[in-house]
Design a protein around this motif. Structure first.
Motif, PDB file in Angstrom:
ATOM      1  N   UNK A   1       0.892  -1.495  -0.236  1.00  9.38           N
ATOM      2  CA  UNK A   1       0.144   0.266  -0.180  1.00  9.38           C
ATOM      3  C   UNK A   1       1.332   1.389  -0.166  1.00  9.38           C
ATOM      4  N   UNK A   2       0.828   2.271  -0.995  1.00  6.46           N
ATOM      5  CA  UNK A   2       1.217   3.381  -0.911  1.00  6.46           C
ATOM      6  C   UNK A   2       0.696   4.307  -0.191  1.00  6.46           C
TER       7      UNK A   2
ATOM      8  N   UNK B   1      -1.392  -1.022  -3.801  1.00  7.42           N
ATOM      9  CA  UNK B   1      -2.395   0.081  -4.471  1.00  7.42           C
ATOM     10  C   UNK B   1      -2.053   1.775  -3.482  1.00  7.42           C
ATOM     11  N   UNK B   2      -2.833   2.540  -4.699  1.00  3.97           N
ATOM     12  CA  UNK B   2      -2.133   3.332  -4.522  1.00  3.97           C
ATOM     13  C   UNK B   2      -3.469   4.063  -4.102  1.00  3.97           C
ATOM     14  N   UNK B   3      -3.637   4.832  -3.245  1.00  7.20           N
ATOM     15  CA  UNK B   3      -4.672   5.677  -2.001  1.00  7.20           C
ATOM     16  C   UNK B   3      -4.896   6.967  -1.610  1.00  7.20           C
ATOM     17  N   UNK B   4      -5.730   7.401  -1.425  1.00  2.00           N
ATOM     18  CA  UNK B   4      -6.103   9.004  -1.463  1.00  2.00           C
ATOM     19  C   UNK B   4      -4.836   9.259  -0.188  1.00  2.00           C
ATOM     20  N   UNK B   5      -4.682  10.475  -0.185  1.00  2.92           N
ATOM     21  CA  UNK B   5      -3.391  11.273   0.618  1.00  2.92           C
ATOM     22  C   UNK B   5      -4.545  10.867   1.454  1.00  2.92           C
TER      23      UNK B   5
ATOM     24  N   UNK C   1      -6.308  -0.830   2.510  1.00  2.00           N
ATOM     25  CA  UNK C   1      -4.127  -1.789   2.626  1.00  2.00           C
ATOM     26  C   UNK C   1      -4.218  -2.074   3.574  1.00  2.00           C
ATOM     27  N   UNK C   2      -5.486  -2.816   4.517  1.00  7.12           N
ATOM     28  CA  UNK C   2      -5.154  -3.575   5.707  1.00  7.12           C
ATOM     29  C   UNK C   2      -4.468  -4.593   5.099  1.00  7.12           C
ATOM     30  N   UNK C   3      -4.867  -5.254   4.171  1.00  7.97           N
ATOM     31  CA  UNK C   3      -4.653  -6.807   3.593  1.00  7.97           C
ATOM     32  C   UNK C   3      -3.153  -6.755   3.339  1.00  7.97           C
ATOM     33  N   UNK C   4      -2.834  -5.470   2.423  1.00  6.79           N
ATOM     34  CA  UNK C   4      -1.658  -5.927   2.106  1.00  6.79           C
ATOM     35  C   UNK C   4       0.053  -6.302   3.128  1.00  6.79           C
ATOM     36  N   UNK C   5       0.641  -6.439   3.077  1.00  8.48           N
ATOM     37  CA  UNK C   5       2.369  -6.962   3.767  1.00  8.48           C
ATOM     38  C   UNK C   5       2.636  -5.919   4.041  1.00  8.48           C
TER      39      UNK C   5
END
Ligand SMILES: Nc1nc2c(ncn2[C@@H]2O[C@H](COP(=O)(O)OP(=O)(O)OP(=O)(O)O)[C@@H](O)[C@H]2O)c(=O)[nH]1
Ligand SMILES: [Mg+2]
Length: 351
Positions: free
Chosen positions: A162-163, A211-215, A234-238
């Motif tokens: 997650x970014x 995953x790109x998410x809002x700022x 992004x809770x499930x990203x490593x």
């Protein structure tokens, strides 16, 4: 090539027929029925396999059939059962029945097994039908047919990374630089309103899903800016990659901005905040102040900080390689999937 959809036909094995046979031996006249049962067919089972990351296996093969059961034989010999056909698919594969328009299974969890087509049962041999009034039945059951279905497999990507960062840090620019995804990039905060996924392809067919998410901004936990609810994506990203603008246009301090975002992540969930974090200072190409990166490193001495530019792509490859190594380590250290995961019979799924 990245295949994320496949249309296939699956069929479980038919049951073998029961046998009509009579015992024939010297000195044993009228030996009675001795026809064995047919074997059961094999089921069609899908399993979520972490070693798969595309649906490429299905591109060249449309039909997937499990073995049928053998017919029963004389001397009360049962036919052999057909083997189950166990089909490995990547984590995040959705299985739809295209005729019934229903979702049969969502294979999100490593090792999850789902029986999609139940096998046919073997028929009973004539031994089973002997009664006091019919000592010599000339009847045996046929096997039943294995279920068959037309399926659509769809791979729902689960992001590895997650970014996160402040608006304008360059998250969407970085995603564009490393993948074919085309998130909107504008010199204006809160450009990204919806999370977007992209796949970075590294040499050797390796892939990282980002995953790109809002700022995020200070006070996001209380609803400032776009809030923090989107962090659930992004809770499930490593891993999280925390992107910092090295030269913020409001002249704020990148190290302070780092701490602000950390505070917001922690407020959202300690679990998310505890994920492995890689810090990258972005916009190096601007080269406004050659000491800025050293100052940032001094201010955050516990962190390894990657110096990158999403625009010129400097430093991006080492960043991706580091992410890859970290993901590999994390996968390696994961506990083995529980082998006792029960296989869900298709009856318990919507049909
Ligand atoms: N010079 C330079 N500009 C960059 C770089 N990365 C992003 N930018 C610029 O910074 C601005 C914001 O970039 P985005 O990628 O939209 O930033 P973001 O983090 O996705 O922003 P939000 O979606 O609003 O959270 C744009 O004008 C980009 O062109 C970089 O590496 N170097
Ligand atoms: Mg953006």
């Amino acid at each position: 090539m990245f295949v994320d959809e496949a249309i296939i036909h699956v069929k479980a094995g038919d049951g073998g027929a029961g046998c009509v046979s009579f015992r024939r031996e010297k000195y044993v006249p009228k030996g009675g029925p001795d026809g064995g049962d047919g074997g059961h067919g094999g089921n069609i089972i899908f399993v979520a396999d972490p070693n798969k990351n595309t649906l490429l296996d299905f591109a060249g093969r449309h039909h997937w059939h499990a073995q049928r059961g053998q017919s029963g034989m004389g001397k009360k010999c049962s036919g052999e059962s057909g083997e189950d056909l166990v089909i490995p698919v990547p984590l995040g594969t959705l299985i739809f029945d295209t005729d019934k328009h229903v979702l049969l299974a969502d294979l999100e969890i490593e090792g999850k097994r789902v029986t999609i087509c139940k096998a046919g049962r073997g028929g009973l041999g004539n031994t089973n039908f002997k009664t006091s009034v019919n000592q010599a039945p000339r009847y045996a059951q046929p096997g039943t047919e294995g279920e068959e279905r037309n399926l659509r497999l769809e791979l729902k990507l689960i992001a590895d990374v997650g970014l996160v960062g402040m608006p304008n840090a360059g998250k969407s620019t970085l995603l564009r630089a490393v993948s074919a995804a085309k998130p909107k990039v504008v010199d204006y905060p809160f450009t990204t309103l919806e999370p977007q996924l992209g796949i970075a392809e590294l040499v050797g067919g390796r892939r990282i899903v980002l995953a790109d998410i809002p700022g995020l901004i200070e006070g996001a936990q209380h609803g400032a800016g776009l809030g923090i609810a989107f962090l659930k994506h992004i809770e499930r990203t490593k891993v999280i990659v925390h992107l910092l603008d090295l030269y913020p246009s409001d002249e704020s301090d990148p190290a302070e901005n780092y701490r602000t975002i950390r505070g917001e992540l922690e407020a959202f969930s300690p679990e998310l905040a505890n994920k492995h974090e890689i810090v990258a200072a972005n916009k190096m190409d601007l080269a406004i102040d050659s000491e800025a990166i050293d100052k940032l490193r001094e201010a955050l001495p516990d962190k390894e900080i990657f110096a990158i530019s999403g625009v010129s792509r400097e430093g991006v490859e080492p960043l991706l390689e580091t992410i890859w190594r970290l993901l590999k380590e994390l996968r390696h250290n994961e506990p083995e999937p529980e082998s006792s995961t029960p296989s869900l019979p298709v009856d318990s799924e919507p049909s």
